[in-house]
Design an enzyme around this catalytic site. Structure first.
Site, mmCIF file in Angstrom:
data_model
loop_
_atom_site.group_PDB
_atom_site.id
_atom_site.type_symbol
_atom_site.label_atom_id
_atom_site.label_comp_id
_atom_site.label_asym_id
_atom_site.label_seq_id
_atom_site.Cartn_x
_atom_site.Cartn_y
_atom_site.Cartn_z
ATOM 1 N N ARG A 39 -42.393 -6.401 23.998
ATOM 2 C CA ARG A 39 -43.838 -6.635 24.004
ATOM 3 C C ARG A 39 -44.267 -7.235 22.673
ATOM 4 O O ARG A 39 -43.698 -6.931 21.628
ATOM 5 C CB ARG A 39 -44.551 -5.305 24.261
ATOM 6 C CG ARG A 39 -46.032 -5.432 24.572
ATOM 7 C CD ARG A 39 -46.562 -4.098 25.097
ATOM 8 N NE ARG A 39 -46.477 -3.057 24.075
ATOM 9 C CZ ARG A 39 -47.458 -2.780 23.222
ATOM 10 N NH1 ARG A 39 -48.586 -3.468 23.266
ATOM 11 N NH2 ARG A 39 -47.326 -1.827 22.320
ATOM 12 N N ASN A 49 -39.837 -7.785 17.323
ATOM 13 C CA ASN A 49 -38.689 -8.169 18.138
ATOM 14 C C ASN A 49 -38.104 -9.531 17.775
ATOM 15 O O ASN A 49 -36.951 -9.806 18.100
ATOM 16 C CB ASN A 49 -39.078 -8.155 19.616
ATOM 17 C CG ASN A 49 -39.413 -6.766 20.103
ATOM 18 O OD1 ASN A 49 -38.631 -5.845 19.953
ATOM 19 N ND2 ASN A 49 -40.594 -6.592 20.679
ATOM 20 N N ARG A 98 -44.335 -10.200 31.940
ATOM 21 C CA ARG A 98 -44.901 -8.954 32.462
ATOM 22 C C ARG A 98 -46.414 -9.076 32.644
ATOM 23 O O ARG A 98 -47.082 -9.868 31.977
ATOM 24 C CB ARG A 98 -44.570 -7.787 31.533
ATOM 25 C CG ARG A 98 -45.128 -7.964 30.149
ATOM 26 C CD ARG A 98 -44.946 -6.712 29.309
ATOM 27 N NE ARG A 98 -43.558 -6.484 28.946
ATOM 28 C CZ ARG A 98 -43.165 -5.460 28.189
ATOM 29 N NH1 ARG A 98 -44.053 -4.611 27.724
ATOM 30 N NH2 ARG A 98 -41.902 -5.298 27.887
ATOM 31 N N SER A 107 -48.520 1.748 28.110
ATOM 32 C CA SER A 107 -47.520 1.473 29.150
ATOM 33 C C SER A 107 -46.160 2.019 28.738
ATOM 34 O O SER A 107 -45.740 1.877 27.594
ATOM 35 C CB SER A 107 -47.409 -0.030 29.410
ATOM 36 O OG SER A 107 -48.648 -0.573 29.826
ATOM 37 N N SER A 109 -41.872 2.353 29.211
ATOM 38 C CA SER A 109 -40.743 1.484 29.550
ATOM 39 C C SER A 109 -40.475 1.512 31.051
ATOM 40 O O SER A 109 -40.189 0.481 31.670
ATOM 41 C CB SER A 109 -39.492 1.924 28.794
ATOM 42 O OG SER A 109 -39.659 1.795 27.405
ATOM 43 N N GLN A 130 -32.309 -1.735 24.305
ATOM 44 C CA GLN A 130 -33.378 -1.711 23.311
ATOM 45 C C GLN A 130 -33.184 -2.851 22.312
ATOM 46 O O GLN A 130 -32.115 -2.987 21.714
ATOM 47 C CB GLN A 130 -33.365 -0.383 22.551
ATOM 48 C CG GLN A 130 -33.570 0.826 23.450
ATOM 49 C CD GLN A 130 -35.009 1.290 23.489
ATOM 50 O OE1 GLN A 130 -35.924 0.478 23.542
ATOM 51 N NE2 GLN A 130 -35.219 2.576 23.449
ATOM 52 N N ARG A 188 -23.153 29.694 8.240
ATOM 53 C CA ARG A 188 -23.300 28.246 8.352
ATOM 54 C C ARG A 188 -21.922 27.583 8.488
ATOM 55 O O ARG A 188 -21.042 27.790 7.653
ATOM 56 C CB ARG A 188 -24.003 27.687 7.118
ATOM 57 C CG ARG A 188 -25.452 28.113 6.971
ATOM 58 C CD ARG A 188 -26.013 27.674 5.634
ATOM 59 N NE ARG A 188 -26.083 26.228 5.536
ATOM 60 C CZ ARG A 188 -27.169 25.511 5.867
ATOM 61 N NH1 ARG A 188 -28.248 26.132 6.308
ATOM 62 N NH2 ARG A 188 -27.167 24.203 5.748
#
Length: 433
Positions: A39, A49, A98, A107, A109, A130, A188
Site C-alpha cells: 500500500r 515499499n 486494489r 484494512s 492483509s 511481506q 534461569r
C-alpha cells in the site's frame, strides 16, 4: 466460549479438508501465486515499499527471490499507488490494483488477499510475502511450498527461533507485581540449554484458496517453516533501516548470476564518472570535473582483475583531447559509441568473448535502459531519472561525479568477495563428507 471457538475452528478445518481432498482427487494442476501487499500510505516510512535499501527498492528484494525461485505460476503486487506499480512491473511482477475499500489504514492483509482471490479465480495456492523481509531467498520459498505440494499441508508460515525471556506487562500505576511468562527466575537456563521459542517472523504465509475463502490465513493442517535468524529481517520504522541494510548486504539474495564472474565494467563518462556538466573556457577548451574517489574505485576494480572501459554516446560525445586525458588519469580505454548503445556493447562483448552475466554496466538515462536490464550487474547514480533507476539492479546513494562510481565499484567487489567466501564454504563442506 472456548468450546464454541473450538467447534468453529473444527468446522472450518472440516470444510478445508473436504475441499483439499476434492482438489487432490481431481488430479488438476494447482495455480500457485505469490502476492506482495504494498500500500502507498505507509505511516511509519512514507512509500517504504519502494525506498532504496542497499541500492534496491525494498520490494525488489522479495520480488527477485519470488521470481528466481521459479515456484510460482504468477507473481503479483497488490497496490494502490502508481509509483509502486511501476517498480513492481520493472521487477517482473503483475499488478493487482486494489480497491479503495481495502486500501484504508484499517484494512487488514486478509481483506486485501480475499479481494485478490475473488478477482483471480484460477489461483489455488497463495503465498503472501511481506515486502519488509529483504533477506528472503528462493530456497526458503521452494522448501516451504513443498510442504504444501508434497506433504499435504494447507497452510505454512515462516518462523524464527528466539531466546527472549518474557515478562507480564504491568500497566502504568498498577500495583500488581510483574510475573515471568516463560522462565523460572530461580533456575534461569543457559542459552545453550534452552531451545528457545518459535515466533512468526512475518516473512511469508502460504495458504490455500479454501482457507482464505473461509476467512483465515492459518488453519486446517498447518505447519511452520523455520528460518535462521540472519534471514529474519523486518523493517517497520526508520531506525531499522541502517541495520537492515548491513544485514541484507551480508545475507540478502542478489540474483541467479554469480557476481564473481564479472570481468568487465562499462561506465558512462557523462552523468556517471562526471556530473554531466561540460565547462567551456573562453578559448574553447572543454573541461569536466572527475572525483578522485571515483578514480580510486576504478583502480580497485583493476587490481582485482576487472577491466574498466569508459564509454560516451553519440548524443553526448567526449572530445578526443578529453578522452585522452581521462584515459591517462584512469588507466581506462575510452570508447565512443553511436546511438544504438546495446548493439555496439554486444559487439564489444563478442570481441572479448564475454556474456552479459560477465558484464557490469553503469548508465544514467533512457538510452542505457536495455544495457542496464541485460547486464549481470548494473547501477545508476542517485540523481538518475526514474526510467533508469527502475532498470538498474543497484541505485547508488551518491550522485554522479560525487562518488557514485566508487560506490558501485565497492558493491561489485563486495559481491565478488561474498561469492568467493561461499565457494570456499561449499568446498569445505564437500571435503568434510
Amino acid at each position: 466460549m472456548a468450546a464454541a471457538k473450538k467447534r468453529t475452528r473444527s468446522s472450518i478445518e472440516d470444510v478445508i479438508d473436504r475441499k483439499a481432498k476434492v482438489f487432490k482427487d481431481s488430479g488438476e494442476k494447482r495455480h500457485i501465486a505469490a502476492l506482495i501487499l504494498a500500500r502507498g500510505g505507509s505511516k511509519g516510512i512514507p512509500l517504504k515499499n519502494i525506498k532504496m535499501l542497499a541500492g534496491v527498492p525494498l520490494i525488489g528484494w522479495v520480488l527477485r527471490a519470488a521470481v528466481d525461485s521459479k515456484q510460482f505460476d504468477s507473481v503479483w503486487v497488490s497496490t494502490d499507488h502508481d509509483d509502486i506499480e511501476k517498480v513492481a512491473k520493472a521487477w517482473g511482477a503483475q499488478v493487482h490494483r486494489r480497491s479503495p475499500e481495502v486500501s484504508k489504514d484499517s484494512s487488514s492483509s486478509l481483506d486485501t488477499i480475499q479481494e485478490f482471490v475473488r478477482l483471480n479465480p484460477e489461483v489455488d495456492v497463495i503465498c503472501h510475502i511481506q515486502a519488509t523481509s529483504p533477506c528472503l531467498h528462493p530456497f526458503h520459498l521452494k522448501e516451504a511450498l513443498e510442504m504444501i505440494t508434497k506433504q499435504g499441508f494447507t497452510s505454512v508460515f515462516s518462523v524464527v527461533r528466539r531466546h527472549h525471556f518474557r515478562w507480564q506487562e504491568v500497566k502504568k500505576g498498577g500495583r500488581v507485581a510483574t510475573q515471568p511468562l516463560n522462565l523460572d527466575p530461580s533456575n534461569r537456563p543457559r542459552r545453550q540449554d534452552w531451545d528457545g521459542e518459535l515466533c512468526e517472523n512475518g516473512s511469508f504465509y502460504f495458504s490455500t484458496r479454501a482457507l482464505i475463502e473461509e476467512g483465515v490465513l492459518q488453519g486446517g493442517k498447518w505447519a511452520y517453516y523455520e528460518m535462521l535468524p540472519e534471514y529474519s529481517v523486518d523493517i517497520d520504522v526508520d531506525i531499522d533501516w541502517p541495520v537492515a541494510e548491513q544485514r541484507v548486504l551480508r545475507f540478502g539474495y542478489f540474483g541467479l548470476d554469480k557476481p564473481e564472474v564479472v570481468r568487465l565494467l562499462l561506465c558512462k563518462v557523462s552523468g556517471c564518472l562526471t556530473d554531466g556538466r561540460v565547462l567551456i573556457s573562453v578559448s574553447g577548451e572543454e573541461m569536466v570535473s572527475v572525483n578522485t574517489r571515483d578514480t580510486m574505485g576504478i583502480r580497485m576494480l583493476q587490481r582485482e582483475g576487472v577491466e574498466v572501459i569508459l564509454i560516451s554516446s553519440g548524443e553526448d560525445p567526449v572530445t578526443k583531447a578529453l578522452a585522452d586525458k581521462l584515459s591517462q588519469r584512469t588507466g581506462c580505454e575510452v570508447k565512443q559509441l553511436g546511438k544504438d548503445i546495446q548493439c555496439e556493447v554486444k559487439a564489444m562483448m563478442d570481441d572479448k568473448d564475454l556474456d552479459w552475466k560477465e558484464v557490469a554496466y553503469m548508465g544514467n538515462d533512457a538510452p542505457d535502459v536495455d544495457c542496464l536490464n541485460l547486464a549481470g550487474l548494473s547501477a545508476v547514480p542517485q540523481d538518475a531519472p526514474v526510467v533508469a533507476i527502475n532498470a538498474a539492479k543497484y541505485s547508488c546513494h551518491s550522485a554522479a561525479g560525487l562518488g557514485a562510481v566508487r560506490e558501485f565499484s565497492e558493491h561489485i567487489l563486495l559481491l565478488k568477495k561474498k561469492a568467493k567466501s561461499q565457494m570456499e564454504q561449499d568446498r569445505i563442506h564437500r571435503n568434510t563428507f
